[in-house]
Design a protein around this motif. Structure first.
Motif, short mmCIF file in Angstrom:
data_model
loop_
_atom_site.label_atom_id
_atom_site.label_comp_id
_atom_site.label_asym_id
_atom_site.label_seq_id
_atom_site.Cartn_x
_atom_site.Cartn_y
_atom_site.Cartn_z
N VAL A 370 0.88 -1.17 0.00
CA VAL A 370 0.00 0.00 0.00
C VAL A 370 0.92 1.22 0.00
O VAL A 370 1.86 1.30 0.79
CB VAL A 370 -0.91 0.03 1.24
N THR A 371 0.65 2.14 -0.91
CA THR A 371 1.48 3.35 -0.97
C THR A 371 0.61 4.60 -0.87
O THR A 371 -0.53 4.63 -1.34
CB THR A 371 2.29 3.40 -2.28
N PHE A 372 1.18 5.62 -0.20
CA PHE A 372 0.56 6.95 -0.09
C PHE A 372 1.49 7.90 -0.84
O PHE A 372 2.62 8.17 -0.38
CB PHE A 372 0.44 7.40 1.37
N GLY A 373 1.08 8.29 -2.02
CA GLY A 373 1.94 9.15 -2.83
C GLY A 373 3.26 8.49 -3.15
O GLY A 373 4.30 9.16 -3.23
N GLY A 374 3.25 7.19 -3.34
CA GLY A 374 4.45 6.44 -3.68
C GLY A 374 5.26 6.00 -2.49
O GLY A 374 6.23 5.26 -2.65
N VAL A 375 4.87 6.44 -1.29
CA VAL A 375 5.60 6.06 -0.07
C VAL A 375 4.94 4.82 0.53
O VAL A 375 3.73 4.84 0.80
CB VAL A 375 5.62 7.22 0.95
N PRO A 376 5.72 3.73 0.76
CA PRO A 376 5.13 2.51 1.32
C PRO A 376 4.55 2.75 2.71
O PRO A 376 5.13 3.47 3.53
CB PRO A 376 6.29 1.54 1.38
N ALA A 377 3.40 2.12 2.95
CA ALA A 377 2.76 2.19 4.26
C ALA A 377 2.67 0.80 4.84
O ALA A 377 2.57 -0.19 4.11
CB ALA A 377 1.37 2.80 4.14
N SER A 378 2.71 0.69 6.19
CA SER A 378 2.44 -0.59 6.82
C SER A 378 0.94 -0.84 6.75
O SER A 378 0.15 0.11 6.75
CB SER A 378 2.93 -0.59 8.26
#
Length: 420
Positions: A370-378
């Motif tokens: 899962v990414t938020f603006g390309g940043v991986p999230a847990s």
């Protein structure tokens, strides 16, 4: 010492006489008389000191067989029984022609053939190989032209059937199609060549195949079973035995694993298939659907392009050895629908991150990022329609949230980071 009679063959014959018999024993040199009871046998020939041939005289009941020579008459109790035996009848020869050199096997079919004592091709005796009441097989003697074949039994001599000696060219094989097949046999193989008419036997190694059709240039057979190996295929006709051609018995392929084990239901992705016996692959199936392409890497590995599909299917490989079946390993492949995000709750949070965001959607079970603006999230997946992610830190503004599964990327929904 007087002659000794130990046996007579056959032991029974027609009351009218004329049955050819062989008398075995000893002390026959110089013998002049053979009697069946009180009656004199005819055509007596002393073959050796231990064997005499003769024809029975007319008689009835059971008659003692005696031989008289310069030293006396035999006394042993060896008997011949006169009985009404039906005369042999011939209905067919197979084949009806053969090489002038003889030596080929001929099958004679008819009735009342038990106890055959002689099979003549014209005046030449054939070698009797097998004998039942309805069938005799013989090795044909050498000869020329067309001759009559007749069988003699204790019941008399049969009608005759014509057999033609021909100058037949030896068969030649040029190709087999296919040139390989399963160890279980049962597949149809086409043999192409010349002078194949009248084939009496097709051998795969030492094992005979079942002949289905036969012309001068082509034979089709059902291949027999055989071990995984290379064998020689030959054809026997009245003209002789052909040159050999190689045939490969191939063990059935085995699929032990696929990687990845998941993919989009639209297909098109590359899947590595591992196992054994894969080198001669001719098809790869995902369930009932044919892979859109495949490349053999080795006997233990190939890559295939998955076709569209649904659910969990078994991946199979087909070779000349057959189609792989379920066995050890994990040959299963699961089709996945593309992930879909329907809503984010909440859809905004702190730039410091750490907000828990509930993602509602479909096909989420196999989410791997899962990414938020390309940043991986847990994240944690709770069901196929629900996942929870922890928003990572991000500069203020609106970014796209996206899921990924083996089926590909989801759509995106906006998430707004509030300024601190």
């Amino acid at each position: 010492m007087a002659p000794v009679v130990t046996s007579v063959s056959p032991t029974q014959g027609n009351p009218a006489g004329g049955t050819p018999v062989t008398i075995n024993g000893s002390g026959f040199t110089g013998a002049t008389v053979v009697r069946f009871g009180a009656n004199l046998a005819t055509n007596v020939v002393v073959m050796s000191n231990t064997q005499i041939t003769a024809r029975t005289p007319p008689g009835s009941g059971t008659a003692k067989v005696t031989v008289t020579g310069p030293t006396g008459t035999s006394t042993q109790n060896v008997f011949f029984t006169y009985t009404t035996v039906a005369a042999p009848v011939l209905t067919a020869l197979s084949p009806t022609s053969g090489p002038t050199g003889g030596g080929n096997t001929v099958t004679i079919t008819g009735s009342n053939l038990t106890g055959a004592t002689q099979v003549l091709f014209g005046a030449a005796p054939a070698t009797i190989l097998t004998n039942t009441a309805t069938q005799i097989t013989v090795s044909a003697p050498a000869g020329t032209g067309t001759v009559n074949v007749a069988v003699t039994t204790p019941g008399g001599t049969s009608n005759s059937l014509p057999y033609t000696y021909t100058t037949v060219s030896a068969p030649t094989l040029t190709s087999l199609s296919p040139a390989s097949g399963p160890t279980s046999g049962g597949n149809t193989v086409t043999l192409t060549g010349t002078n194949l008419t009248g084939a009496v036997q097709v051998l795969f190694g030492a094992t005979p195949a079942t002949i289905l059709t036969n012309t001068a240039t082509q034979i089709t057979v059902t291949a027999p079973a055989g071990p995984a190996s290379v064998v020689n295929v030959t054809v026997t006709t009245p003209g002789g035995i052909s040159n050999p051609l190689s045939y490969i018995y191939v063990a059935a392929p085995v699929v032990t694993g696929v990687s990845p084990q998941f993919g989009p239901d639209t297909g098109g992705n590359s899947v590595t298939v591992t196992g054994s016996g894969l080198a001669l692959a001719s098809a790869v199936h995902f369930g009932p659907s044919l892979a859109t392409g495949f490349t053999v890497i080795s006997d233990n590995q190939l890559t295939a392009t998955a076709p569209p599909g649904t659910g969990t299917v078994v991946v199979t490989v087909t070779t000349p050895g057959g189609t792989s079946t379920l066995g050890p390993g994990n040959p299963y492949y699961t089709y996945l629908g593309a992930p879909v995000i329907n809503s984010l709750i909440p859809d905004e949070g702190s730039s410091f991150g750490g907000d828990s965001v509930t993602i509602n959607g479909s096909n989420l079970t196999y989410t791997d990022s899962v990414t938020f603006g390309g940043v991986p999230a847990s994240f944690s997946v709770l069901s196929d329609s629900l996942a929870v992610a922890t928003a990572p830190a991000h500069a203020a503004g609106t970014v796209n949230v996206q899921l990924h599964t083996p089926a590909g990327n989801s759509n995106t929904l906006p998430f707004t980071y509030d300024p601190v």
